[in-house]
Design an enzyme around this catalytic site. Structure first.
Site: not given
Length: 817
Positions: A398, A414, A289, A291-293, A416, A412
């Site tokens: 992060e 990311n 997940g 972006g808040g998802k 990208r 985590e």
């Protein structure tokens, strides 16, 4: 095509019958449909037939323009020399951007700027983009900016921007040298670089994936895998369901499957058992997940059981894990970039602690909440991790940071680019998309001119060695704060909205710039990300940057069917907590829950302006009816009979206002309520707004009648005046689709209890019952819904307890001008 330049013509192939057959539009002189079809069939250069696995054929529709890769111009010669002089391994001339919206637009903007500054030709790198029918209809800016576009199926991203097979097919058909993915969609799917590598071997030419290698992406791009590696490297992590496990990479560069499986939660019951062990509150997360998802907070077992299906459904197929909630945490991140030569560097970092539903609102840098020596430790740890695993391209490490204890915990990595990467660019002067592209060309980081400048070295002296292991960056004395502009309703818990955008007025200044993925006469469609703009303000101090951003937001004007967060952002920036930098990641959610922020308008001004708008439009419609009849030879004054004097009703904040209206002139009305009269004049402006003048005051109003009521932007503040409220009807205020009903037919709900989950703009959210009663659903799971649609009827438990709308009584007092 909506939004394309005048020179852009899209021709439809007569053979493009398959729903999965993309079509190509190019910025060139178009061929006829017949000629395009003949060229495709005869030469094979414009169409690509997939192998015998019955994948859809990609059909070209127009162009006799030679591929960009055949360019032999002076700029191309400079590009070849540039790569050669810096020890690069491959020249990339043509790029497919497998993304849309902000990600696609920012990639094109950044690399075009870099290309012009380096080679004197911004189009030395050619861009092909994918475009859904929804993006074309929404006048998406990235399509206009690209050199070519390939129309792909619409709907959810599984049909287009996240469809790895489709992306690979287009890359082959368009003969691109590389694929860039930005953020979201397929950006963290290791199947894409795997497929591009396999296709490169089959074709005998390289299609480069601009990003990390697939084994590294597979491990570190997964939140579970990255946490396992950080744990094995003795990096501090929060307690979680896999905190007793250790993992090292095997010969294939992967975490052993049995260890990874043990670190996953496979059922709702497993989640409950893990939470009982580590203690509430907890965060339940989908490892793929973002972006808040795929992330939910749970304070107890009931909330956890409700959250589990939401997380699973928001990111289908993703592994799930659970971790202890870090209280009073700040969200800090380090921008890293690595190359294929074993180099890795940190380009400062960002503080992204202002979040709602774990979606960032503001981003800023450098992170002043952490002492410089502590943040340097975080940077060094991020670089060590990247070097150990051979990370290449841009990424973000992060951390959760506790300001009181000065302790940080790995969260985590990311694999990208992040949405907020321009904050880092504003601090360091390093263009991240352009650096990604140069790294993909095989250029070592120490030979990238902007990186060399960041460390104080001569940018173009390729013979001068720069040791990135010991080099120190040139200190920068500035601060950057960014604000995301989203199509969300802050008055309803930031629910996503979609619809047309009529106008966007924004003017960049010396210390504020911004970009928007849509322009005037465009829109935000239901499958799009809710973010459609981003503003960046800089200054010598955090406070000067904050003030610059406030002023820019006050000058920003967006008008259309959508709601935006602009007014709310201004209020957040003006809070003492933001000014003093004392907030944490839970701060904004607390404000939303308590409804502590909100612009209060004088209710009489709101009601009178709304009533004048409706009176003016009623009169105009009557005049149009009369003139229309007159054009048909029908001389009838019937349409005008009830516009001279009539009654008009407006409801606001559960109060009903009944006006007696007299039209005293073509542009003037006398509004009377409870014996008190107000004279108002109206002037219609070229931009569609109304100037309403009364009592010595002038108000500017943009007003739109919607399914749920009248939405006004009154002097820059958005106000909704709902239609008459029927408590027995449960209607949706968002556009999207029904995911599932939480209460079955005949089930009981209490007031404020969620009764259905809907998906809107890639977010799953519950809708709550407005009263207590027995529910009867009117839709089925998967149904597409529009704002105002009836989702369920409600047999009220006690109709006498329903909040009633009462008529206005007393004095109708207006503020003096």
């Amino acid at each position: 095509v909506a939004g394309a330049s005048a020179a852009t013509t899209r021709l439809f192939s007569p053979t493009a019958a398959s729903a999965f057959a993309p079509s190509v539009g190019r910025r060139s002189r178009p061929a006829s449909p017949a000629k395009a079809a003949t060229m495709s069939a005869a030469s094979g250069t414009l169409g690509y037939a997939a192998p015998a696995d019955k994948r859809a054929r990609i059909l070209a529709t127009a162009t006799d323009l030679p591929p960009a890769t055949t360019s032999r111009g002076a700029a191309d010669d400079k590009l070849v020399q540039y790569v050669s002089d810096r020890g690069g391994k491959r020249v990339i001339r043509k790029v497919l951007i497998a993304n849309n919206g902000m990600a696609s637009l920012k990639t094109i903007m950044s690399i075009r700027q870099w290309a012009y500054m380096e080679f004197g030709d911004e189009r030395v790198i050619q861009f092909v983009v994918m475009a859904t029918p929804e993006d074309l209809a929404a006048n998406a800016e990235f399509i206009r900016r690209a050199d070519d576009f390939v129309e792909v199926p619409g709907g959810s991203n599984a049909n287009n921007y996240a469809n790895v097979q489709l992306i690979a097919d287009i890359a082959v058909a368009q003969k691109v040298d590389a694929v860039m993915v930005g953020w979201g969609h397929a950006s963290e799917n290791p199947k894409l670089p795997d497929m591009l590598t396999a296709l490169s071997e089959q074709l005998g030419r390289e299609i480069t994936f601009v990003g990390p290698t697939s084994p590294v992406m597979r491990v570190l791009g997964d939140k579970i895998g990255s946490t396992l590696l950080a744990q094995a490297a003795k990096v501090s992590t929060m307690p979680w369901n896999g905190d007793d496990l250790e993992a090292t990479l095997n010969d294939e560069g992967e975490i052993p499957a049995d260890v990874f499986d043990k670190a996953c939660i496979h059922s709702e019951q497993e989640a409950v058992e893990s939470a009982n062990r580590i203690g509430y509150p907890v965060m339940l997360k989908a490892s793929e997940g973002g972006g808040g998802k795929g992330i939910r907070k749970a304070a107890n077992e009931d909330e956890l059981r409700a959250a589990y299906p939401q997380v699973v459904n928001e990111v289908p197929g993703s592994p799930v894990f659970l971790m202890k909630l870090c209280a009073q945490a700040r969200h800090l991140e380090v921008q890293i970039i690595g190359d294929e030569h074993g180099n890795a560097i940190a380009l400062s970092g960002r503080d992204c602690s202002t979040q709602r539903r774990h979606q960032k609102i503001f981003e800023e840098g450098p992170p002043t909440i952490a002492p410089p020596e502590v943040f340097r430790e975080m940077e060094n740890a991020a670089v060590r991790l990247c070097k150990e695993i051979g990370y290449r391209s841009a990424g973000t490490v992060e951390y959760l940071y506790n300001a009181k204890s000065k302790e940080y915990y790995f969260l985590e990595l990311n694999p990208r680019l992040q949405v907020e990467h321009p904050v880092t660019e504003g601090l360091t002067g390093v263009s991240l998309p352009a650096t990604q592209l140069q790294v993909a060309m095989g250029i070592p980081l120490d030979q990238v001119p902007q990186v060399r400048s960041y460390y104080g070295a001569d940018p173009y002296d390729t013979a001068a060695k720069l040791d990135l292991n010991v080099a120190e960056p040139v200190p920068f004395r500035r601060h950057v704060i960014a604000a995301r502009i989203t199509a969300e309703n802050p008055d309803e818990g930031f629910k996503p909205t979609s619809g047309r955008i009529d106008r966007i007025n924004f003017q960049s200044t010396g210390n504020v710039w911004g970009y928007f993925s849509v322009t005037a006469n465009g829109g935000v469609h239901e499958y799009a990300d809710s973010q459609f703009g981003h503003l960046f303000a800089s200054g010598p101090t955090r406070e000067s940057a904050r003030k610059a951003l406030v002023l820019a937001l006050k000058e920003l004007f967006i008008h259309g069917e959508i709601r935006t967060t602009v007014e709310y952002l201004i209020q957040l920036l003006e809070t003492e907590a933001f000014k003093e930098n004392t907030l944490d990641t839970a701060w904004l959610d607390g404000l939303i829950a308590s409804r502590a922020l909100g612009i209060k308008m004088n209710p009489q001004d709101v009601v009178l302006c709304a009533s004048v708008v409706r009176a003016f439009r009623r009169a105009r419609e009557a005049e149009k009816g009369f003139l229309s009849a007159l054009d048909k030879g029908q001389l009838s004054t019937a349409p005008l009979a009830d516009v001279g004097a009539f009654q008009l009703e407006t409801t606001h904040e559960n109060v009903k206002y009944n006006f007696d209206v007299v039209r005293t002139a073509p542009d003037a009305f006398r509004m009377t309520i409870n014996g008190q009269s107000s004279d108002a004049k109206v002037r219609e402006m070229a931009d569609g707004s109304l100037l309403i003048m009364y009592n010595g005051v002038t108000h500017q109003v943009f007003a739109t009648e919607e399914p749920l009521g009248l939405r006004m932007v009154l002097d820059g503040v958005t106000v909704l005046l709902p239609k008459a409220y029927d408590p027995s009807e449960l209607r949706t205020d968002v556009t999207g689709k029904v995911v599932r009903y939480l209460v079955q037919e005949g089930g009981k709900v209490s007031r404020g209890q969620p009764y259905v989950e809907v998906e809107a703009m890639k977010m799953i959210m519950p809708l709550k019952a407005t009263e207590a009663g027995t529910v009867t659903p009117t839709k089925s799971s998967g149904s597409i819904i529009q704002q105002g649609d009836l989702l369920a009827t409600l047999e009220l438990d006690d109709p006498s307890k329903v909040q009633r709308i009462l008529p206005f009584e007393g004095d109708f007092t207006l503020p003096a001008g």
